[in-house]
Design a protein around this motif. Structure first.
Motif, short mmCIF file in Angstrom:
data_model
loop_
_atom_site.label_atom_id
_atom_site.label_comp_id
_atom_site.label_asym_id
_atom_site.label_seq_id
_atom_site.Cartn_x
_atom_site.Cartn_y
_atom_site.Cartn_z
N LEU B 79 66.99 -10.26 43.70
CA LEU B 79 68.23 -9.63 43.25
C LEU B 79 68.84 -10.47 42.12
O LEU B 79 69.13 -11.65 42.31
N ILE B 80 68.97 -9.86 40.96
CA ILE B 80 69.58 -10.56 39.81
C ILE B 80 71.08 -10.38 39.82
O ILE B 80 71.83 -11.29 39.51
N GLY B 81 71.55 -9.16 40.15
CA GLY B 81 72.98 -8.96 40.24
C GLY B 81 73.39 -7.52 40.01
O GLY B 81 72.55 -6.63 39.87
N ILE B 85 77.30 -9.29 36.57
CA ILE B 85 76.37 -10.40 36.37
C ILE B 85 75.33 -10.05 35.31
O ILE B 85 74.99 -10.88 34.47
#
Lengths: 79, 103
Positions: B79-81, B85
């Motif tokens: 999960l990057i965001g 984000i």
């Protein structure tokens, strides 16, 4: 839910942190958290710590919307 | 296959995948729209799942991910965001780096 309730919950999970929470309709909040516990963590990981702390208040919909800004003490000083 | 297994498979099989409201051509939410635009600006191909058309995923993914909102961007299974984000990482150039590494 009042801003100070959220502030208290977060303070109990994140010692030695500066936490400010705003919001006046009981559902939409904005929080700024400066914590040494964020050091070495990605932005996602930092915010996941907040979600973990608030747990059922988020999933139950007590908190409808929470805008988050997270900083380590060093990042906060450099702003 | 149950919902969680489907999610895990989607994330495993697609290097870049966006869980969003609507689809890239017609996003149904401003935050999803901004995420699509940012990925497009990086020139990256990405898979997507419309959570409005998949209410089971909409229900299960936030618990699994410990992330309550959509959109959610995953790169290489991580999960990057969400929208904020993604935007922030794009402005600092980190998103482009992350995406180049999997291109």
């Amino acid at each position: 839910m009042q801003p100070q309730d959220i502030q208290k919950i977060l303070a109990s999970h994140l010692p030695d942190s500066q936490i400010s929470v705003e919001g006046d309709d009981g559902q939409h909040f904005a929080a700024v958290i400066v914590s040494p516990a964020f050091r070495g963590k990605s932005r996602v990981e930092q915010q996941q710590m907040i979600y973990t702390a608030l747990g059922s208040h988020i999933t139950s919909g007590n908190i409808h919307a929470l805008s988050l800004k997270t900083y380590t003490p060093e990042e906060y000083q450099q702003r | 296959m149950d919902t969680l297994e489907r999610i895990k498979q989607q994330i495993a099989e697609n290097k870049v995948i966006l869980y969003m409201k609507g689809n890239p051509t017609m996003p149904q939410c401003g935050f999803s729209s901004r995420a699509v635009q940012t990925l497009a600006a990086c020139g990256t191909k990405f898979a997507h799942v419309d959570i409005l058309a998949n209410p089971d995923i909409r229900q299960v993914l936030p618990q699994y991910a410990n992330w309550p909102t959509f959109p959610q961007l995953y790169v290489n299974g991580k999960l990057i965001g969400g929208c904020d984000i993604i935007t922030e990482l794009y402005q600092t150039g980190e998103l482009q780096k992350i995406l180049q590494e999997v291109a």
